[in-house]
Design a protein around this motif. Structure first.
Motif, PDB file in Angstrom:
ATOM      1  N   LEU A  71      55.849  15.897  -6.092  1.00 26.90           N
ATOM      2  CA  LEU A  71      55.800  16.577  -7.373  1.00 26.90           C
ATOM      3  C   LEU A  71      54.538  17.411  -7.538  1.00 26.90           C
ATOM      4  O   LEU A  71      54.394  18.136  -8.509  1.00 26.90           O
ATOM      5  CB  LEU A  71      55.862  15.543  -8.511  1.00 26.90           C
ATOM      6  N   VAL A  72      53.596  17.306  -6.594  1.00 23.08           N
ATOM      7  CA  VAL A  72      52.368  18.094  -6.674  1.00 23.08           C
ATOM      8  C   VAL A  72      52.703  19.569  -6.479  1.00 23.08           C
ATOM      9  O   VAL A  72      53.373  19.943  -5.522  1.00 23.08           O
ATOM     10  CB  VAL A  72      51.361  17.641  -5.597  1.00 23.08           C
ATOM     11  N   ILE A  73      52.247  20.407  -7.392  1.00 24.73           N
ATOM     12  CA  ILE A  73      52.553  21.833  -7.331  1.00 24.73           C
ATOM     13  C   ILE A  73      51.514  22.539  -6.464  1.00 24.73           C
ATOM     14  O   ILE A  73      50.314  22.406  -6.694  1.00 24.73           O
ATOM     15  CB  ILE A  73      52.538  22.444  -8.745  1.00 24.73           C
ATOM     16  N   PRO A  74      51.927  23.293  -5.451  1.00 21.19           N
ATOM     17  CA  PRO A  74      50.972  23.975  -4.589  1.00 21.19           C
ATOM     18  C   PRO A  74      50.235  25.079  -5.336  1.00 21.19           C
ATOM     19  O   PRO A  74      50.738  25.640  -6.304  1.00 21.19           O
ATOM     20  CB  PRO A  74      51.864  24.569  -3.483  1.00 21.19           C
ATOM     21  N   ALA A  75      49.020  25.384  -4.873  1.00 21.84           N
ATOM     22  CA  ALA A  75      48.217  26.426  -5.509  1.00 21.84           C
ATOM     23  C   ALA A  75      48.861  27.791  -5.302  1.00 21.84           C
ATOM     24  O   ALA A  75      49.520  28.039  -4.300  1.00 21.84           O
ATOM     25  CB  ALA A  75      46.807  26.417  -4.910  1.00 21.84           C
ATOM     26  N   THR A  76      48.698  28.674  -6.278  1.00 27.43           N
ATOM     27  CA  THR A  76      49.239  30.013  -6.150  1.00 27.43           C
ATOM     28  C   THR A  76      48.364  30.818  -5.204  1.00 27.43           C
ATOM     29  O   THR A  76      47.281  30.394  -4.812  1.00 27.43           O
ATOM     30  CB  THR A  76      49.274  30.702  -7.522  1.00 27.43           C
ATOM     31  N   ASP A  77      48.828  32.032  -4.865  1.00 28.89           N
ATOM     32  CA  ASP A  77      48.077  32.844  -3.925  1.00 28.89           C
ATOM     33  C   ASP A  77      46.955  33.628  -4.591  1.00 28.89           C
ATOM     34  O   ASP A  77      46.367  34.508  -3.974  1.00 28.89           O
ATOM     35  CB  ASP A  77      49.013  33.790  -3.171  1.00 28.89           C
ATOM     36  N   ASN A  78      46.644  33.325  -5.856  1.00 31.05           N
ATOM     37  CA  ASN A  78      45.518  33.983  -6.513  1.00 31.05           C
ATOM     38  C   ASN A  78      44.194  33.691  -5.823  1.00 31.05           C
ATOM     39  O   ASN A  78      43.216  34.414  -6.017  1.00 31.05           O
ATOM     40  CB  ASN A  78      45.423  33.543  -7.984  1.00 31.05           C
ATOM     41  N   GLN A 128      35.934  38.722  -2.900  1.00 32.04           N
ATOM     42  CA  GLN A 128      37.089  39.116  -3.715  1.00 32.04           C
ATOM     43  C   GLN A 128      38.308  38.312  -3.291  1.00 32.04           C
ATOM     44  O   GLN A 128      38.726  38.350  -2.132  1.00 32.04           O
ATOM     45  CB  GLN A 128      37.374  40.613  -3.535  1.00 32.04           C
ATOM     46  N   LEU A 129      38.867  37.560  -4.219  1.00 28.93           N
ATOM     47  CA  LEU A 129      40.145  36.894  -4.015  1.00 28.93           C
ATOM     48  C   LEU A 129      41.215  37.686  -4.758  1.00 28.93           C
ATOM     49  O   LEU A 129      40.910  38.615  -5.501  1.00 28.93           O
ATOM     50  CB  LEU A 129      40.092  35.454  -4.532  1.00 28.93           C
ATOM     51  N   LEU A 130      42.467  37.323  -4.579  1.00 26.07           N
ATOM     52  CA  LEU A 130      43.535  38.062  -5.247  1.00 26.07           C
ATOM     53  C   LEU A 130      43.417  38.011  -6.767  1.00 26.07           C
ATOM     54  O   LEU A 130      43.751  38.966  -7.456  1.00 26.07           O
ATOM     55  CB  LEU A 130      44.900  37.510  -4.827  1.00 26.07           C
ATOM     56  N   GLY A 131      42.926  36.888  -7.287  1.00 28.24           N
ATOM     57  CA  GLY A 131      42.876  36.744  -8.735  1.00 28.24           C
ATOM     58  C   GLY A 131      41.509  36.877  -9.364  1.00 28.24           C
ATOM     59  O   GLY A 131      41.405  36.919 -10.593  1.00 28.24           O
ATOM     60  N   CYS A 132      40.448  36.938  -8.569  1.00 27.03           N
ATOM     61  CA  CYS A 132      39.106  36.984  -9.147  1.00 27.03           C
ATOM     62  C   CYS A 132      38.088  37.396  -8.096  1.00 27.03           C
ATOM     63  O   CYS A 132      38.391  37.430  -6.903  1.00 27.03           O
ATOM     64  CB  CYS A 132      38.723  35.614  -9.716  1.00 27.03           C
ATOM     65  N   TYR A 133      36.883  37.702  -8.556  1.00 22.86           N
ATOM     66  CA  TYR A 133      35.787  37.951  -7.623  1.00 22.86           C
ATOM     67  C   TYR A 133      34.484  37.474  -8.240  1.00 22.86           C
ATOM     68  O   TYR A 133      34.377  37.264  -9.452  1.00 22.86           O
ATOM     69  CB  TYR A 133      35.694  39.428  -7.234  1.00 22.86           C
ATOM     70  N   MET A 134      33.502  37.283  -7.380  1.00 20.98           N
ATOM     71  CA  MET A 134      32.171  36.870  -7.809  1.00 20.98           C
ATOM     72  C   MET A 134      31.151  37.597  -6.949  1.00 20.98           C
ATOM     73  O   MET A 134      31.397  37.868  -5.772  1.00 20.98           O
ATOM     74  CB  MET A 134      32.001  35.352  -7.661  1.00 20.98           C
ATOM     75  N   LEU A 135      30.019  37.918  -7.559  1.00 23.07           N
ATOM     76  CA  LEU A 135      28.931  38.516  -6.795  1.00 23.07           C
ATOM     77  C   LEU A 135      27.593  38.026  -7.330  1.00 23.07           C
ATOM     78  O   LEU A 135      27.483  37.618  -8.484  1.00 23.07           O
ATOM     79  CB  LEU A 135      29.002  40.046  -6.830  1.00 23.07           C
ATOM     80  N   TYR A 136      26.598  38.059  -6.470  1.00 28.71           N
ATOM     81  CA  TYR A 136      25.226  37.782  -6.896  1.00 28.71           C
ATOM     82  C   TYR A 136      24.292  38.702  -6.129  1.00 28.71           C
ATOM     83  O   TYR A 136      24.611  39.173  -5.030  1.00 28.71           O
ATOM     84  CB  TYR A 136      24.848  36.312  -6.671  1.00 28.71           C
ATOM     85  N   GLU A 137      23.140  38.971  -6.719  1.00 32.48           N
ATOM     86  CA  GLU A 137      22.136  39.832  -6.099  1.00 32.48           C
ATOM     87  C   GLU A 137      20.747  39.318  -6.446  1.00 32.48           C
ATOM     88  O   GLU A 137      20.497  38.913  -7.587  1.00 32.48           O
ATOM     89  CB  GLU A 137      22.260  41.274  -6.599  1.00 32.48           C
ATOM     90  N   VAL A 138      19.874  39.343  -5.473  1.00 29.86           N
ATOM     91  CA  VAL A 138      18.470  39.037  -5.715  1.00 29.86           C
ATOM     92  C   VAL A 138      17.797  40.308  -6.221  1.00 29.86           C
ATOM     93  O   VAL A 138      18.121  41.412  -5.771  1.00 29.86           O
ATOM     94  CB  VAL A 138      17.785  38.532  -4.426  1.00 29.86           C
ATOM     95  N   SER A 139      16.893  40.166  -7.164  1.00 24.65           N
ATOM     96  CA  SER A 139      16.198  41.315  -7.737  1.00 24.65           C
ATOM     97  C   SER A 139      15.574  42.174  -6.633  1.00 24.65           C
ATOM     98  O   SER A 139      14.955  41.659  -5.700  1.00 24.65           O
ATOM     99  CB  SER A 139      15.101  40.831  -8.691  1.00 24.65           C
ATOM    100  N   LEU A 180      27.731  37.493 -11.463  1.00 19.84           N
ATOM    101  CA  LEU A 180      28.841  37.656 -12.396  1.00 19.84           C
ATOM    102  C   LEU A 180      30.148  37.268 -11.715  1.00 19.84           C
ATOM    103  O   LEU A 180      30.232  37.181 -10.495  1.00 19.84           O
ATOM    104  CB  LEU A 180      28.919  39.092 -12.922  1.00 19.84           C
ATOM    105  N   PHE A 181      31.160  37.034 -12.548  1.00 17.18           N
ATOM    106  CA  PHE A 181      32.514  36.846 -12.047  1.00 17.18           C
ATOM    107  C   PHE A 181      33.457  37.627 -12.943  1.00 17.18           C
ATOM    108  O   PHE A 181      33.146  37.948 -14.093  1.00 17.18           O
ATOM    109  CB  PHE A 181      32.922  35.363 -12.044  1.00 17.18           C
ATOM    110  N   GLN A 182      34.621  37.933 -12.408  1.00 16.21           N
ATOM    111  CA  GLN A 182      35.681  38.526 -13.218  1.00 16.21           C
ATOM    112  C   GLN A 182      37.027  38.079 -12.678  1.00 16.21           C
ATOM    113  O   GLN A 182      37.241  38.040 -11.462  1.00 16.21           O
ATOM    114  CB  GLN A 182      35.618  40.048 -13.221  1.00 16.21           C
ATOM    115  N   CYS A 183      37.915  37.725 -13.592  1.00 21.13           N
ATOM    116  CA  CYS A 183      39.282  37.364 -13.226  1.00 21.13           C
ATOM    117  C   CYS A 183      40.221  38.511 -13.571  1.00 21.13           C
ATOM    118  O   CYS A 183      39.942  39.301 -14.475  1.00 21.13           O
ATOM    119  CB  CYS A 183      39.734  36.104 -13.973  1.00 21.13           C
ATOM    120  N   ARG A 184      41.330  38.579 -12.868  1.00 18.59           N
ATOM    121  CA  ARG A 184      42.339  39.579 -13.192  1.00 18.59           C
ATOM    122  C   ARG A 184      42.818  39.342 -14.620  1.00 18.59           C
ATOM    123  O   ARG A 184      42.956  38.197 -15.060  1.00 18.59           O
ATOM    124  CB  ARG A 184      43.501  39.468 -12.210  1.00 18.59           C
ATOM    125  N   GLY A 185      43.071  40.412 -15.338  1.00 21.54           N
ATOM    126  CA  GLY A 185      43.340  40.314 -16.766  1.00 21.54           C
ATOM    127  C   GLY A 185      44.557  39.522 -17.164  1.00 21.54           C
ATOM    128  O   GLY A 185      44.657  39.069 -18.304  1.00 21.54           O
TER     129      GLY A 185
END
Length: 289
Positions: free
Chosen positions: A16-23, A110-121, A74-79
């Motif tokens: 009954l465990v639902i597999p993760a989506t491809d996001n 970058q993943l299909l559903g979101c991305y994250m980035l970081y930068e040192v000053s 920062l991060f951002q998810c698909r809307g």
């Protein structure tokens, strides 16, 4: 007897465990060539704080930006992702960053559903219009395809960034398009970024039935579905996930299939209840001895 009952319950519940989506599938990675010099662990502490804050915010926001010490991220998810899906997607990114990039002065995953980035000053900045990644599907979509795709793109350009959070999906004659800007980009800059991404897609992908173009501050995606149905060979990897949204769906509901699912689910629940009662009686008898 108790061990047998527990094993039986595990056998019942595991399917009954639902597999993760491809996001959470990987689209691309960007790692700075310069390693992070951190003998005192200052940067590592700041980075850990940023990762923690970003993951926490992803359960209630689609975009978040923060700074700790001399490190920003920062991060951002698909809307169109739910808060739960956004959190699931973002929570995987810190581990992937460490695995794919190691300790560098900047990284972006970058993943299909979101991305994250970081930068040192002090890390060298790039233009928001800089192309980071592109992928195109197979060619030869047929006569009139480019005109239909460009009409869909025109609709996208006219709306994205105009008070809708920088995310928009639309379609035109079986061509589905999606565009999204970085969450802190103004409406005018968002519109210009998307127009630039659209032009790149038109040039880079030509007659391809699908394409994705990622610029530093925005991305666009398009897919052509012949006869209004998804063509599994129309795009590489799982790019069609970008253009799938409730607003662009063309297939109607199937009442018969829905009823079958409901009845099947009810039967499954009934079976589980019966097994639980049997297990309870068996354990009670075992305790009596």
């Amino acid at each position: 007897m108790k061990i047998f009952c527990l094993s039986l319950l595990l056998i019942i519940f595991l399917p009954l465990v639902i597999p993760a989506t491809d996001n959470t599938n990987l689209v691309y990675k960007g790692c700075a060539k310069q390693d992070l010099s951190d003998p005192n662990g200052v940067y590592s502490s700041s980075l850990s704080a940023i990762f923690g804050a970003l993951i926490q915010q992803s359960s209630k926001s689609k975009f978040y930006k923060t700074t700790s010490g001399s490190v920003s991220g920062l991060f951002q998810c698909r809307g169109d992702l739910s808060n739960v899906d956004c959190y699931t997607c973002v929570s995987r990114l810190p581990i992937l960053m460490n695995k794919l990039c190691g300790k560098t002065v900047a990284a972006r995953i970058q993943l299909l559903g979101c991305y994250m980035l970081y930068e040192v000053s002090g890390f060298a900045q790039i233009s928001g219009m800089e192309m980071l990644y592109k992928t195109c599907g197979r060619s030869n979509a047929g006569n009139g395809f480019q005109e239909r795709r460009d009409a869909a793109f025109s609709s996208l350009e006219s709306v994205v960034g105009s008070g809708n959070g920088g995310f928009y999906t639309t379609s035109y004659e079986n061509v589905y398009v999606l565009g999204q800007c970085q969450g802190d980009l103004g409406a005018s800059d968002c519109g210009n970024c998307v127009k630039s991404a659209v032009q790149r897609a038109q040039v880079e992908c030509g007659t391809s039935v699908s394409g994705q173009v990622y610029l530093h501050r925005c991305f666009v995606s398009y897919n052509y579905y012949a006869n209004g149905h998804k063509d599994p060979y129309s795009s590489p990897s799982s790019s069609s996930s970008y253009s799938s949204s409730p607003s662009s769906s063309t297939s109607g509901s199937n009442p018969g299939r829905t009823v079958a699912i409901i009845l099947g689910g009810a039967a499954g629940v009934g079976f589980i209840i019966v097994v639980l009662l049997i297990a309870r009686k068996a354990m009670k008898k075992d305790d009596d001895y």
